[in-house]
Design a protein around this motif. Structure first.
Motif, mmCIF file in Angstrom:
data_model
loop_
_atom_site.group_PDB
_atom_site.id
_atom_site.type_symbol
_atom_site.label_atom_id
_atom_site.label_comp_id
_atom_site.label_asym_id
_atom_site.label_seq_id
_atom_site.Cartn_x
_atom_site.Cartn_y
_atom_site.Cartn_z
ATOM 1 N N LEU A 41 23.312 -75.341 20.255
ATOM 2 C CA LEU A 41 22.041 -75.680 19.626
ATOM 3 C C LEU A 41 20.900 -75.408 20.593
ATOM 4 N N ASP A 42 19.768 -74.985 20.045
ATOM 5 C CA ASP A 42 18.586 -74.742 20.864
ATOM 6 C C ASP A 42 17.597 -75.896 20.724
ATOM 7 N N VAL A 43 16.948 -76.230 21.824
ATOM 8 C CA VAL A 43 15.964 -77.309 21.877
ATOM 9 C C VAL A 43 14.602 -76.695 22.182
ATOM 10 N N GLY A 44 13.563 -77.171 21.498
ATOM 11 C CA GLY A 44 12.215 -76.686 21.748
ATOM 12 C C GLY A 44 11.358 -77.733 22.435
ATOM 13 N N VAL A 45 10.336 -77.266 23.141
ATOM 14 C CA VAL A 45 9.375 -78.159 23.786
ATOM 15 C C VAL A 45 8.056 -77.389 23.862
ATOM 16 N N PHE A 46 6.941 -78.083 23.649
ATOM 17 C CA PHE A 46 5.662 -77.381 23.680
ATOM 18 C C PHE A 46 4.591 -78.209 24.365
ATOM 19 N N PHE A 47 3.562 -77.496 24.891
ATOM 20 C CA PHE A 47 2.442 -78.095 25.604
ATOM 21 C C PHE A 47 1.158 -77.453 25.085
ATOM 22 N N CYS A 48 0.205 -78.279 24.686
ATOM 23 C CA CYS A 48 -1.065 -77.804 24.149
ATOM 24 C C CYS A 48 -2.177 -78.064 25.163
ATOM 25 N N TYR A 49 -2.964 -77.033 25.459
ATOM 26 C CA TYR A 49 -4.020 -77.146 26.465
ATOM 27 C C TYR A 49 -5.381 -76.847 25.847
ATOM 28 N N GLU A 50 -6.343 -77.705 26.162
ATOM 29 C CA GLU A 50 -7.724 -77.508 25.732
ATOM 30 C C GLU A 50 -8.371 -76.366 26.525
ATOM 31 N N LYS A 51 -9.330 -75.694 25.913
ATOM 32 C CA LYS A 51 -10.183 -74.751 26.629
ATOM 33 C C LYS A 51 -11.301 -75.555 27.271
ATOM 34 N N LEU A 52 -11.211 -75.754 28.575
ATOM 35 C CA LEU A 52 -12.184 -76.562 29.300
ATOM 36 C C LEU A 52 -13.188 -75.671 30.025
ATOM 37 N N PRO A 53 -14.368 -76.197 30.346
ATOM 38 C CA PRO A 53 -15.333 -75.411 31.132
ATOM 39 C C PRO A 53 -14.707 -74.928 32.431
ATOM 40 N N GLY A 54 -14.849 -73.656 32.698
ATOM 41 C CA GLY A 54 -14.279 -73.094 33.913
ATOM 42 C C GLY A 54 -12.833 -72.659 33.789
ATOM 43 N N SER A 55 -12.245 -72.828 32.594
ATOM 44 C CA SER A 55 -10.855 -72.397 32.406
ATOM 45 C C SER A 55 -10.751 -70.886 32.537
ATOM 46 N N PRO A 56 -9.638 -70.381 33.070
ATOM 47 C CA PRO A 56 -9.464 -68.933 33.174
ATOM 48 C C PRO A 56 -9.308 -68.298 31.809
#
Length: 458
Positions: A41-56
Motif C-alpha cells: 500500500l502507498d501512503v501520501g503526505v502533503f505540505f502547503c506553503y503560503e506565498k510570503l513576501p520575499g519568497s523565492p
C-alpha cells in the motif's frame, strides 16, 4: 469562505527521475519480519506553503527541492530503490539508485480555495501523486496565488510514518543548508528472529496467515463508499477530552487514549443494530519498547495494531472513562519488548506465507472497524525548505478497504490544536459529523488563514 474549492485542475508540466547525487554500490536490503506484515500500500503526505513576501520564485523552489533531494537520497537510499519479489515469493528491496519520480505541476487554484476538508476532491491523484514505480515519488505544485504544495507518496512496506518523518525533516534540513540531525539506521539484525523462536497467543489474535482465512459463503455485497475528511480539534477540546476520560476516579489517560475512546463511542452509533461488533485499534510504535537507544533512528516498520471489540449497545452504556479503560487494557500487552520479539518470531514461523492484520479484515457481521494511528510526533513545522513553515500539512491514506483509518497530528502552527485525517465509510462520516460537530470541525481555509493573521499580528 466556506469549504474551499473542489475539483481543481492540475496540469503536469514535467516529469523526471531524481537519483542520489553520489553513486551507490547496488545491494539488497531484506525486509524485516515486521515489514513483511505490511501489504503493498502507498501512503501520501502533503505540505502547503503560503506565498510570503520575499519568497523565492517557483523555479528557485524547484531547484532547491531537487538539489536537496539528491543529497538526502544518499543517506536515505532505500527511498531511491525498488521492490523486487524473490524466489520464495517474498518482497525485497533492491537498493540500485533507481531514483525518485519527481513531478512539476500547476493547479488553477489559490491556497485559500483548496478543498482541505474534502481532500479526495483536490488531493487524491491530483496534488498528491499516484506512485507508478519505485518506492517514493514527489510532486511540487505551483498554485495560482504563488503558493506551493509539496506532496509525496511512498511504499508503506519500506517505511512507517516515523521513518518517513525522519526523511522529510532531513530533506528540509539539507534544503536549508543544515546538517542532517537524524542519521537512519538500517540494522535489520535488531529485528532478527530468536533461535529457537517463541511467542504467546497474542500475535494470533492480531494477525492471520492468508491460508487460514475462510472464503465468504456468498458473493460480497457492494461496499459502501469510503471518503476522506480532514478536521481540526482545538487544543481546549483535546484537553477537555483527556480530562473527561480521566475523571471519576479513573486512572490518568493519555490524549491519544482519550481520543480513541471518544471516537469509538461515536462511531458505534453507525452500526445497523446494538448487538453488532465495533472494533477499534490503535497502532503502537515498538522502537522505544524494543530498545529506545538502538532503535531511535531505525528506518523501516516497527508497528503492531492491537484492538478491542465491544458491541454498539455496550459502548452506548459505557461512560468515556470506562471506554478509555478498555482502550488502555487492549494496548497494554502490545507495549512490551516481548510482544514485538514474539511477533518477529511469529512471522518467522509462518514464512514465506504472508499474513494480514485481523482489524483490516472485512466484517460480514454488519459491524464497524477503525484504526487510530497517532501522528502526534508528525514534525510538520520542521519541514521548512527555506520559504517558511507550512500553513497546513497532513498525511493522506485512502487505502481502499472498509476499515477506517484516523490520524491525529499537531497543527504546524504549534498552538496545541490537532489536524485529524479521517478515512471512513461515508455513513460513519455522517454519524461523526452529526454526533460530534463541536469537536470534529471541518478544516476550511478560514481556519489556517485566521492562524496566519494571528501570526502576522504577533
Amino acid at each position: 469562505m466556506g469549504e474551499g474549492k473542489g475539483g481543481c485542475t492540475v496540469t503536469v508540466r514535467r516529469k523526471e527521475r531524481v537519483a542520489a547525487v553520489l553513486p551507490l554500490q547496488e545491494h539488497w536490503l531484506p525486509f524485516s519480519n515486521l515489514d513483511l506484515l505490511l501489504p503493498p500500500l502507498d501512503v501520501g503526505v502533503f505540505f502547503c506553503y503560503e506565498k510570503l513576501p520575499g519568497s523565492p520564485s517557483f523555479a528557485a523552489m524547484l531547484s532547491s527541492l531537487k538539489g536537496s533531494l539528491v543529497q538526502a537520497l544518499v543517506t536515505y537510499y532505500p527511498f531511491a530503490g525498488e521492490v523486487i519479489t524473490n524466489s520464495t515469493g517474498e518482497p525485497e528491496l533492491l537498493c540500485n539508485n533507481r531514483g525518485v519520480d519527481f513531478i512539476e505541476a500547476y493547479a488553477d487554484v489559490e491556497l485559500r480555495e483548496l478543498c482541505l476538508y474534502k481532500p479526495d476532491d483536490s488531493f487524491k491523484e491530483k496534488l498528491v501523486p499516484k506512485k507508478e514505480g519505485g518506492v517514493f515519488c514527489v510532486q511540487a505544485t505551483e498554485l495560482k496565488c504563488g503558493g506551493l504544495v509539496v506532496a509525496c507518496s511512498f511504499d508503506h512496506r519500506i517505511a512507517d510514518a516515523v521513518s518517513a518523518d525522519m526523511f522529510l525533516v532531513a530533506w528540509a534540513e539539507l534544503a536549508s543548508s543544515k546538517p542532517i540531525s537524524r542519521i537512519p539506521s538500517f540494522r535489520r539484525s535488531l529485528l532478527n528472529p530468536r533461535r529457537p523462536g517463541r511467542h504467546d497467543s497474542f500475535p494470533d489474535r492480531l494477525f492471520a496467515p492468508i491460508s487460514s482465512l475462510v472464503p465468504p459463503s456468498s458473493p460480497p455485497q457492494l461496499q459502501q463508499p469510503t471518503v476522506s475528511r480532514i478536521y481540526y480539534i482545538t487544543a481546549e477540546d483535546v484537553d477537555r477530552m483527556q480530562t473527561a476520560a480521566s475523571s471519576g476516579g479513573a486512572a490518568h489517560r493519555t490524549k491519544v487514549e482519550a481520543f480513541t475512546a471518544y471516537l469509538w463511542r461515536v462511531l458505534a452509533k453507525g452500526t445497523v443494530s446494538g448487538d453488532k461488533p465495533c472494533r477499534m485499534g490503535l497502532v503502537v510504535d515498538g522502537r522505544s519498547r524494543i530498545d529506545a537507544r538502538a532503535m531511535a533512528n531505525y528506518f523501516g516498520n516497527v508497528l503492531t495494531p492491537p484492538y478491542g471489540t465491544l458491541s454498539a449497545e455496550e459502548l452506548g452504556r459505557m461512560a468515556l472513562p470506562e471506554v478509555a479503560d478498555v482502550v488502555h487494557e487492549f494496548l497494554r500487552p502490545a507495549m512490551t519488548a516481548e510482544h514485538f520479539r514474539g511477533l518477529v518470531d511469529w512471522v518467522e514461523s509462518h514464512r514465506p506465507e504472508p499474513a494480514v492484520a485481523r482489524i483490516y479484515l472485512e466484517d460480514e457481521e454488519g459491524g464497524v472497524a477503525c484504526v487510530v494511528s497517532s501522528g502526534r510526533r508528525f514534525p510538520a513545522s520542521e519541514v521548512e525548505f527555506g520559504w517558511g513553515k507550512p500553513a497546513l500539512a497532513s498525511y493522506f491514506f485512502p487505502w481502499g478497504g472498509s476499515t477506517g483509518f484516523v490520524m491525529p497530528m499537531p497543527s504546524p502552527k504549534g498552538n496545541g490544536d490537532w489536524v485529524v485525517y479521517a478515512y471512513l465509510l461515508r455513513d460513519l462520516v455522517e454519524v461523526l459529523e452529526a454526533e460530534s460537530p463541536q469537536v470534529f470541525r471541518p478544516l476550511t481555509p478560514d481556519y489556517y488563514l485566521k492562524l496566519l493573521e494571528l501570526e502576522l499580528v504577533a
